[in-house]
Design a protein around this motif. Sequence first.
Motif, short mmCIF file in Angstrom:
data_model
loop_
_atom_site.label_atom_id
_atom_site.label_comp_id
_atom_site.label_asym_id
_atom_site.label_seq_id
_atom_site.Cartn_x
_atom_site.Cartn_y
_atom_site.Cartn_z
N SER A 7 0.80 -1.22 0.00
CA SER A 7 0.00 0.00 0.00
C SER A 7 0.84 1.28 0.00
CB SER A 7 -0.91 0.01 1.23
OG SER A 7 -0.14 -0.10 2.43
N LEU A 8 2.17 1.17 -0.19
CA LEU A 8 2.99 2.38 -0.23
C LEU A 8 2.57 3.26 -1.41
CD1 LEU A 8 6.54 0.98 0.59
CD2 LEU A 8 5.09 2.37 2.07
N LYS A 9 2.47 4.56 -1.16
CA LYS A 9 2.00 5.49 -2.20
C LYS A 9 3.13 6.15 -2.98
CE LYS A 9 -2.01 4.59 -0.50
NZ LYS A 9 -2.85 3.57 -1.14
N ASP A 10 4.35 6.11 -2.43
CA ASP A 10 5.45 6.83 -3.06
C ASP A 10 6.52 5.91 -3.66
OD1 ASP A 10 4.44 9.44 -2.31
OD2 ASP A 10 5.02 8.93 -0.26
N ASN A 11 6.86 4.83 -2.99
CA ASN A 11 7.80 3.84 -3.53
C ASN A 11 9.08 4.48 -4.07
OD1 ASN A 11 6.73 1.19 -3.15
ND2 ASN A 11 5.17 1.61 -4.68
N TRP A 12 9.73 5.27 -3.24
CA TRP A 12 10.87 6.08 -3.68
C TRP A 12 12.01 5.24 -4.25
CZ3 TRP A 12 9.47 10.80 -4.30
CH2 TRP A 12 8.58 11.43 -3.42
N ASN A 13 12.41 4.23 -3.50
CA ASN A 13 13.57 3.46 -3.93
C ASN A 13 13.26 2.66 -5.20
OD1 ASN A 13 15.34 0.69 -3.62
ND2 ASN A 13 16.44 2.52 -2.96
N ARG A 14 12.09 2.07 -5.29
CA ARG A 14 11.72 1.33 -6.50
C ARG A 14 11.67 2.26 -7.70
NH1 ARG A 14 10.38 -3.84 -6.53
NH2 ARG A 14 9.84 -4.92 -4.59
N ARG A 15 11.35 3.50 -7.49
CA ARG A 15 11.30 4.48 -8.59
C ARG A 15 12.70 4.92 -9.03
NH1 ARG A 15 7.18 8.71 -6.01
NH2 ARG A 15 7.97 10.09 -7.66
N GLY A 16 13.72 4.50 -8.28
CA GLY A 16 15.08 4.81 -8.70
C GLY A 16 15.79 5.86 -7.89
N TYR A 17 15.18 6.33 -6.80
CA TYR A 17 15.85 7.33 -5.96
C TYR A 17 16.74 6.62 -4.94
CZ TYR A 17 12.61 10.66 -8.02
OH TYR A 17 11.91 11.43 -8.92
N PRO A 18 17.95 7.13 -4.69
CA PRO A 18 18.90 6.47 -3.79
C PRO A 18 18.59 6.75 -2.32
CG PRO A 18 19.89 8.45 -4.68
CD PRO A 18 18.55 8.32 -5.36
N VAL A 19 17.38 6.40 -1.93
CA VAL A 19 16.90 6.61 -0.56
C VAL A 19 16.09 5.39 -0.15
CG1 VAL A 19 16.83 9.14 -0.76
CG2 VAL A 19 14.82 7.78 -1.43
N ASP A 20 15.65 5.39 1.13
CA ASP A 20 14.78 4.31 1.58
C ASP A 20 13.46 4.35 0.79
OD1 ASP A 20 16.67 3.59 3.42
OD2 ASP A 20 15.69 4.63 5.11
N ASN A 21 12.86 3.19 0.62
CA ASN A 21 11.61 3.13 -0.13
C ASN A 21 10.49 3.88 0.58
OD1 ASN A 21 10.58 2.16 -2.63
ND2 ASN A 21 9.31 0.70 -1.52
#
Length: 815
Positions: free
Chosen positions: A553-567
């Motif tokens: 249910s994560l809405k942002d998924n930062w790491n999967r999107r390619g950002y070098p941060v926590d998901n």
Amino acid sequence: MAIKRKEFIMKFKSYLNWSLFSAMMLAAMSGCTEEEFVQKDNNIPKGNGIVFGANASYAGDPQSRTEYGDYVTGDNGEKVSQAINWVTDDHVDIYSPASPTLQQVEYGITNINDADNSHAYLLALGDGLQWDGASSTQDFYAIYPAIESMSNTAVKNVVSFENGVLKGYIPVNQQHTITHNTDGTWTAKPNMDYLYMAAVLKDYPIPSGDTQDDGVSLHFVPLTTTLELTIKGPTEAPIASINVFANDGDNIAGYFSCDLTKASTTTIDNSKLTCDYESSATVRNMITISGYYDDGGTQKPLELKDGESITFNVFLLPHTDLDNISVRVAGFNTASKTMKLVDSKGSSVLLRPHQKTRVTVNAPKISSGGVNNWITGMNDNVLVSQLSIPGTANSFSNKYTGSDAQNYKAQTIDFEQQWNSGIRCFELRCPNSSTNSLEDVQLQCNRQDLGITFGEAVDEIWKKVQNSGEFAMIMPAFESNAGRGTNVSDFADDLNQFFTDHLGYKYTTYSRDLTVGEARGTLMFLARITSEEDGSLKLSNPGQGVFIDQWGSLKDNWNRRGYPVDNWAKNSSLSSSIENSMLNRGTIPTLPTKGAVNYKHNTTRADGTTGSAYIQDWARVAKESKNYSLYTSYTYEGRPTWDYVVDYTQCIYWQESLTEKQNDIWNTFELAIEDNNNKQGSTFYINCLDGYYVDDAVELSKKPYIEGGSGIYTDSNGDTQSLGYGNGGIAGNIESFATDINNWFYNKILNYGAENIYGPMNIVILDRVYESGGGSYLPSVIINNNYRFPLITKDNAQGQTASDASYTSGGSVIK
């Protein structure tokens, strides 16, 4: 004594020679027969000299090609022949094995006769062919179009002309440029590259002098079989696509070859060349034409009023007579109708190689309220992995009754309408049960109850699938205000108990080898339960279907999107999250740069075997870069005010991400096509277009999600307050985002399709389907994609037949 070779500049004439026509007029499904076209000398388009050997560059729009001209009408008023006219951007290839230097040269059309534009010269695009001064005669072999001038790159890459042998290709997808003219008439211009024409001239006497007064005459004759299909209005429902089927399984698309060196000179009296079909792995018995046209920048399906008509030219392989042809007309977001082409006596229309057959039909009666059972007619052996399947997010959210529907109503039409229009994948979001089954759990959208239970929704879907030729995919999704932890594994157990309690349903489990025939009449579950937040949590195996790992249910998924941060952000380690940079007190932060995405997920099937899925899914999108205010903190100030005054405003910076979302959607679309094109794909693709905009008016949309985090501040009364971040992102402006993303994707894929051979999209998940604009058109476009390319069958995938090169392998889409 040495023999001096003469290398004269050559002049050529070009003739276009259209073979015998047959004509047929049908009213609805039958009609009256016209006489065969009779070939007459004055009907043959003729050309003047064609100049070879000139050094020149030739510029022109590669989209402009040979075009059909006017019909010639006999004394009885019947059409007896039709001109084929050159246009200035036409190119041909000419091969002459005896030419001393270059044996094959590309020529362009030039100096078209204004009075009769079938008369033209050919001008070499560079050094031209030359006379063989050592011989008395010379042979010439010419083809239209020149390979390098073909507008469809995918087709051009598999077509060749070498040593007088043409290897051509007729694609399944034959895009026409449809125009609604200012006078109310309709025109549909085909890609004339697929007409294919050839000219043979043997034993031409080589001139004895240094000049050539008369041109060399090349008579071009069409190679392909052509069906000229006229559809007469009115239409009851807009037309999304037209398919031509060879019901006996004859190959009408794919490779063919013509060895021109084995033919005699083409003339008025010799207009037929022998062409052979080159076998592919499976039968290709379908041609597809899109019914969409450009209406002021928006692509719309074709609608004909009473008295209006439109004519399509369909090019087919020229290797055999065809006498069992059907035309399927697919209505827009509704049913389709299939008509067998027969005359008034019930005899089949006969299509002959190299000839054109004219057929007129009335638009079939397709009710706008019909059911689009698009899976029912498909070949049983087609792999489900080859399909393009439209789905809806929060499929039953139309039942939400709150006043803020733009934030909690992903769909505005009910399940019945979705099913009738061809939606075959449905998302059911809910928390875990307080008992031991999901049966009575309320479905939710953005954690708001919808007034229907999980069990009721599944039963509605089952009633449509049961004893039908269709199947349905169901995506149970866990999301809960009560948090995760043991609730996650409990949800999986509750779902398995639901399966146990409903053994009357017929289930099937997705796998790469699953066929349409095996899936018919079944429910196929693809559950999204765990998320990255759950770490290495191990669930029990699914009782039915597939569990997809870490698609939660994560809405942002930062790491999967390619950002070098926590998901996702955790308060205990906030410094390694992107939210740590986004939180500010009025300054614009610099955010990390996006790198390569990671959308691959592991899957577990009911039998314990594993697989993978590629899932593009992140819901929260910022339309513009902006600092959003979260709260204002006050401080007590002494003299002279003795009051609480503003200390600072806590902001969150959302960087524009609509462009990123569009890129991710499009990249996933292209990956699905590339991975599945002409082979079994390595994975299954789910492309999620659902989501919402960050909106100042919706606090939950702009709040960051920080596990265990909150903002502590002092209000204007001096009281300490806390803004929790644990529910950040669970709501947003669905309505505005759906309008924008649906319109963009709809126009993008239609424009992409004009010059490309399609491949499968797999599942595409949508919000607000059947609203105005792209949301209304997208499901039909996705469904009709299944008829734009050859679908791979199970036999082909298991290696029981050898696959062709490129994209030409594939099976009949219709059983």
